[in-house]
Design a protein around this motif. Sequence first.
Motif, mmCIF file in Angstrom:
data_model
loop_
_atom_site.group_PDB
_atom_site.id
_atom_site.type_symbol
_atom_site.label_atom_id
_atom_site.label_comp_id
_atom_site.label_asym_id
_atom_site.label_seq_id
_atom_site.Cartn_x
_atom_site.Cartn_y
_atom_site.Cartn_z
ATOM 1 N N MET A 73 0.825 -1.208 0.000
ATOM 2 C CA MET A 73 0.000 0.000 0.000
ATOM 3 C C MET A 73 0.861 1.261 0.000
ATOM 4 N N TYR A 74 1.877 1.277 0.855
ATOM 5 C CA TYR A 74 2.772 2.436 0.917
ATOM 6 C C TYR A 74 3.473 2.647 -0.423
ATOM 7 N N PHE A 75 3.900 1.554 -1.044
ATOM 8 C CA PHE A 75 4.602 1.672 -2.327
ATOM 9 C C PHE A 75 3.687 2.281 -3.385
ATOM 10 N N LEU A 76 2.465 1.760 -3.494
ATOM 11 C CA LEU A 76 1.543 2.274 -4.498
ATOM 12 C C LEU A 76 1.146 3.723 -4.218
ATOM 13 N N PHE A 77 1.056 4.087 -2.942
ATOM 14 C CA PHE A 77 0.573 5.418 -2.585
ATOM 15 C C PHE A 77 1.663 6.479 -2.680
ATOM 16 N N SER A 166 -6.390 3.040 6.312
ATOM 17 C CA SER A 166 -6.196 4.301 7.036
ATOM 18 C C SER A 166 -4.754 4.780 6.927
ATOM 19 N N ALA A 167 -3.816 3.856 6.648
ATOM 20 C CA ALA A 167 -2.408 4.238 6.521
ATOM 21 C C ALA A 167 -2.166 5.103 5.296
ATOM 22 N N ILE A 168 -3.073 5.056 4.315
ATOM 23 C CA ILE A 168 -2.931 5.891 3.118
ATOM 24 C C ILE A 168 -4.077 6.904 3.048
ATOM 25 N N THR A 169 -4.524 7.327 4.198
ATOM 26 C CA THR A 169 -5.475 8.446 4.400
ATOM 27 C C THR A 169 -6.909 8.129 4.005
ATOM 28 N N VAL A 170 -7.262 6.876 3.822
ATOM 29 C CA VAL A 170 -8.652 6.521 3.549
ATOM 30 C C VAL A 170 -9.398 6.444 4.878
#
Length: 223
Positions: A73-77, A166-170
């Motif tokens: 998720m962090y990589f894509l975001f 939630s880690a990518i602000t959703v």
Amino acid sequence: MNPVFDWSFALEILPTLGAALVVTVQATVLGMLVAVTLGLALALLRRARLAIVSLPAAFFIEFVRSTPLLVQMYFLFYVLPLTGVRMSPLATGVLALGVHYAAYCAEVYRAGIESVPRGQLEAATALNLSRWDTAARIVLPQAIPPVVPALGNYLVAMFKDTPLLSAITVVELLQQSKMIGSATFRYTEPLTLVGALFLVLSLIAAWGVRRLEARLQRYGGKR
């Protein structure tokens, strides 16, 4: 003295949690659609006769399965936008969930495909059926119904993994409950409601998977 669980406060915040629940369900449904579609494609590619096709598919499956979903998720975001590809946080989360679980679904599909009796493949060859017709009309109708329960398990697992968004602000269900708690200093009600909502939705999803499995068996899933 405030009660441990205030029902009036719980009812007050329920609509707010309901709006966040819509985001959670949306991410789960869209992510699962990506997972089952991409997973089937990966399973077929991994079984391809050409090594130039099967080896990259196998590497991709093992790589995705061997790395944490949160890292993906962090990589894509954070990294993908540097290449010029920009998506909304929710779209990024759906893609991350879909790709991650596609790797697991691919292995489930592969097990189902390999369980089809080899004699039926030989019969399809004797009838001069193309590889596409053999896969679409002979193999997949027999391979998919038995693996529906396993795919259903991944659906429930994906639903329970949505708090990672939630880690990518959703602002999904759990994140919304934490925001309510930080604003009101009451965590018992929002977290209890979140647990209850996850439980109810998971049970409904499991029931739906069982009904789908029974329907597939009734209309040709049995061998």
